[in-house]
Design an enzyme around this catalytic site. Structure first.
Site, PDB file in Angstrom:
ATOM      1  N   LYS A 116      -6.929   8.870  -0.734  1.00 43.08           N
ATOM      2  CA  LYS A 116      -7.641   9.039  -0.180  1.00 43.08           C
ATOM      3  C   LYS A 116      -8.231  10.272  -0.833  1.00 43.08           C
ATOM      4  O   LYS A 116      -8.333  11.268   0.079  1.00 43.08           O
ATOM      5  CB  LYS A 116      -8.129   9.320   1.303  1.00 43.08           C
ATOM      6  CG  LYS A 116      -7.313   8.162   2.060  1.00 43.08           C
ATOM      7  CD  LYS A 116      -7.098   8.281   4.119  1.00 43.08           C
ATOM      8  CE  LYS A 116      -6.551   7.182   4.066  1.00 43.08           C
ATOM      9  NZ  LYS A 116      -5.345   6.546   4.356  1.00 43.08           N
ATOM     10  N   ARG A 130       2.817  -0.975  10.416  1.00 45.08           N
ATOM     11  CA  ARG A 130       3.687  -0.836  11.924  1.00 45.08           C
ATOM     12  C   ARG A 130       4.038  -1.810  12.582  1.00 45.08           C
ATOM     13  O   ARG A 130       5.321  -2.301  12.810  1.00 45.08           O
ATOM     14  CB  ARG A 130       3.923   0.124  12.483  1.00 45.08           C
ATOM     15  CG  ARG A 130       3.856   1.599  12.004  1.00 45.08           C
ATOM     16  CD  ARG A 130       2.980   2.935  12.940  1.00 45.08           C
ATOM     17  NE  ARG A 130       1.471   3.631  12.202  1.00 45.08           N
ATOM     18  CZ  ARG A 130       0.557   3.243  13.132  1.00 45.08           C
ATOM     19  NH1 ARG A 130       1.399   4.757  13.889  1.00 45.08           N
ATOM     20  NH2 ARG A 130      -0.785   3.546  12.891  1.00 45.08           N
ATOM     21  N   ASP A 155     -12.658  15.488  -2.980  1.00 45.14           N
ATOM     22  CA  ASP A 155     -12.735  17.011  -3.506  1.00 45.14           C
ATOM     23  C   ASP A 155     -13.418  17.148  -4.244  1.00 45.14           C
ATOM     24  O   ASP A 155     -14.908  16.282  -4.217  1.00 45.14           O
ATOM     25  CB  ASP A 155     -10.803  17.369  -4.419  1.00 45.14           C
ATOM     26  CG  ASP A 155     -10.812  18.403  -4.714  1.00 45.14           C
ATOM     27  OD1 ASP A 155     -11.849  19.335  -4.640  1.00 45.14           O
ATOM     28  OD2 ASP A 155      -9.757  18.955  -4.216  1.00 45.14           O
ATOM     29  N   ASP A 190      -3.666   4.856  -2.089  1.00 46.91           N
ATOM     30  CA  ASP A 190      -4.199   5.259  -1.028  1.00 46.91           C
ATOM     31  C   ASP A 190      -4.477   6.424  -0.647  1.00 46.91           C
ATOM     32  O   ASP A 190      -3.228   7.130   0.025  1.00 46.91           O
ATOM     33  CB  ASP A 190      -3.517   4.610   0.739  1.00 46.91           C
ATOM     34  CG  ASP A 190      -4.816   4.931   1.816  1.00 46.91           C
ATOM     35  OD1 ASP A 190      -5.626   5.094   1.450  1.00 46.91           O
ATOM     36  OD2 ASP A 190      -3.918   4.551   2.562  1.00 46.91           O
ATOM     37  N   THR A 208      -9.738   4.381  10.714  1.00 46.33           N
ATOM     38  CA  THR A 208      -9.709   3.697  11.975  1.00 46.33           C
ATOM     39  C   THR A 208      -8.542   4.926  12.942  1.00 46.33           C
ATOM     40  O   THR A 208      -8.739   3.113  14.576  1.00 46.33           O
ATOM     41  CB  THR A 208      -9.341   2.096  11.637  1.00 46.33           C
ATOM     42  OG1 THR A 208      -7.863   2.620  11.070  1.00 46.33           O
ATOM     43  CG2 THR A 208     -10.183   1.015  10.702  1.00 46.33           C
ATOM     44  N   LYS A 263       0.897  -0.998  -0.092  1.00 42.95           N
ATOM     45  CA  LYS A 263      -0.262  -0.147  -0.497  1.00 42.95           C
ATOM     46  C   LYS A 263       0.625   1.184  -0.228  1.00 42.95           C
ATOM     47  O   LYS A 263       1.564   1.125   0.825  1.00 42.95           O
ATOM     48  CB  LYS A 263      -1.296   0.221   1.473  1.00 42.95           C
ATOM     49  CG  LYS A 263      -1.757   1.263   1.542  1.00 42.95           C
ATOM     50  CD  LYS A 263      -2.969   1.076   2.724  1.00 42.95           C
ATOM     51  CE  LYS A 263      -1.574   1.604   3.447  1.00 42.95           C
ATOM     52  NZ  LYS A 263      -1.645   3.248   3.529  1.00 42.95           N
TER      53      LYS A 263
HETATM   54  O1  C5P Z   1       1.314   1.451  10.643  1.00 39.30           O
HETATM   55  P1  C5P Z   1      -0.508   0.728  11.002  1.00 39.30           P
HETATM   56  O2  C5P Z   1      -1.097  -0.679  10.107  1.00 39.30           O
HETATM   57  O3  C5P Z   1      -1.687   1.849  11.752  1.00 39.30           O
HETATM   58  O4  C5P Z   1      -1.078   1.186   9.726  1.00 39.30           O
HETATM   59  C1  C5P Z   1      -1.763   1.880   8.391  1.00 39.30           C
HETATM   60  C2  C5P Z   1      -1.782   1.951   7.337  1.00 39.30           C
HETATM   61  O5  C5P Z   1      -3.319   2.651   7.084  1.00 39.30           O
HETATM   62  C3  C5P Z   1      -1.742   2.935   7.257  1.00 39.30           C
HETATM   63  O6  C5P Z   1      -1.665   2.838   5.975  1.00 39.30           O
HETATM   64  C4  C5P Z   1      -3.003   4.224   7.011  1.00 39.30           C
HETATM   65  O7  C5P Z   1      -3.006   5.804   6.700  1.00 39.30           O
HETATM   66  C5  C5P Z   1      -3.936   3.508   6.177  1.00 39.30           C
HETATM   67  N1  C5P Z   1      -5.253   3.702   6.742  1.00 39.30           N
HETATM   68  C6  C5P Z   1      -6.093   3.355   8.584  1.00 39.30           C
HETATM   69  N2  C5P Z   1      -7.579   3.579   8.257  1.00 39.30           N
HETATM   70  C7  C5P Z   1      -8.310   3.817   7.205  1.00 39.30           C
HETATM   71  C8  C5P Z   1      -7.409   3.833   6.040  1.00 39.30           C
HETATM   72  C9  C5P Z   1      -6.182   4.087   5.942  1.00 39.30           C
HETATM   73  O8  C5P Z   1      -5.327   3.272   9.092  1.00 39.30           O
HETATM   74  N3  C5P Z   1      -9.105   3.767   7.151  1.00 39.30           N
END
Ligand code: C5P
Length: 235
Positions: A60, A213, A63, A58, A121, A31
């Site tokens: 998002k 992460r 606009d 991603d 999230t 991603k």
């Molecule tokens: O590090 P972590 O597992 O929390 O990363 C989650 C990834 O998913 C990040 O790149 C974040 O931008 C993305 N994301 C998210 N929640 C969403 C959409 C995308 O955490 N609703």
């Protein structure tokens, strides 16, 4: 599209990204988010595609419909697995996004799937009520956005694993529920609020998971990735 977890490449540079990817001997589902894309541009996409990685871009987008149409039309030239917009941009914006994607996609390959972000999230219900003035449960808000995305012709949503089953019950089995907010049991939760493990996400009805992460910041990223895959695939 294969069902392997998408690794969130939240790195600032191509050097960081390629040294991370060099730890793996396979092409991956990855991603690319705004951190990597906005600092390095579309060349990042070209480099990843050249190495046969499959990409969820991603960005998002949120606009006015005409601007999102143009952006999607341009992005459609790349052979991407997934692209997304914010459902909060509204049904007309989502319809125009899809039209842009269709207009820009060459006829000899499948159109990139388009999904909508419902509630991030990292957003808690308290925060949603106080800051967005949405006087509903988070599940109701997410379900509302999922229905709107479905009616607008989109292929699925980004949501928390906790909402995936509810969405699939209402929007159908083929409607994708792509879920970030995934952690291995002992990991730090960081800024995420509505999270779970890969195994639980599977049980809860996620179609695809996105993991950042827990893999990228692990002492041994390859081992962490294998653990995520094993849990996700049910070994
Ligand atoms: O590090 P972590 O597992 O929390 O990363 C989650 C990834 O998913 C990040 O790149 C974040 O931008 C993305 N994301 C998210 N929640 C969403 C959409 C995308 O955490 N609703």
């Amino acid at each position: 599209m294969n069902q392997k977890p998408f690794i969130a490449l939240d790195f600032p540079t191509w050097e960081d990204t390629s040294s991370f990817l060099g730890l793996f001997n396979e092409s991956l589902n990855v991603k690319v988010g705004m951190e990597l894309y906005l600092q390095n541009g579309p060349i990042i996409i070209e480099k990843l595609l050249k190495k046969n990685h499959r990409i969820f871009l991603d960005l998002k987008l949120h606009d006015i419909p005409n601007t999102v149409y143009g952006a999607m039309k341009g992005l459609a030239q790349y052979d991407l697995e997934l692209l997304n917009v914010h459902a909060a941009g509204g049904s007309i914006m989502m319809e125009r996004a899809l039209e842009g994607l269709q207009a820009g996609c060459s006829s000899n390959r499948n159109r990139t799937k388009l999904i909508a972000v419902t509630q991030l999230t990292s957003t808690s219900e308290k925060q949603m009520r106080e800051e967005q003035l949405i006087d509903q449960s988070i599940n109701d808000s997410v379900l509302h956005y999922a229905n709107l995305a479905k009616q607008s012709g989109l292929d699925g949503v980004v949501c928390s694993p906790h909402e995936a089953l509810l969405i699939r019950e209402h929007c159908g089995e083929d409607f994708l529920t792509v879920t970030p907010g995934i952690r291995l049991v002992d990991d730090d939760k960081g800024d995420q609020q509505r999270m779970t493990t890969p195994a639980k996400a599977k049980e809860m009805g996620s179609s695809l998971i996105v993991v950042g992460r827990s893999i990228t910041k692990a002492v041994d990223p390859q081992r962490a990735y294998n653990q995520v895959v094993d849990e996700w695939e049910g070994f």
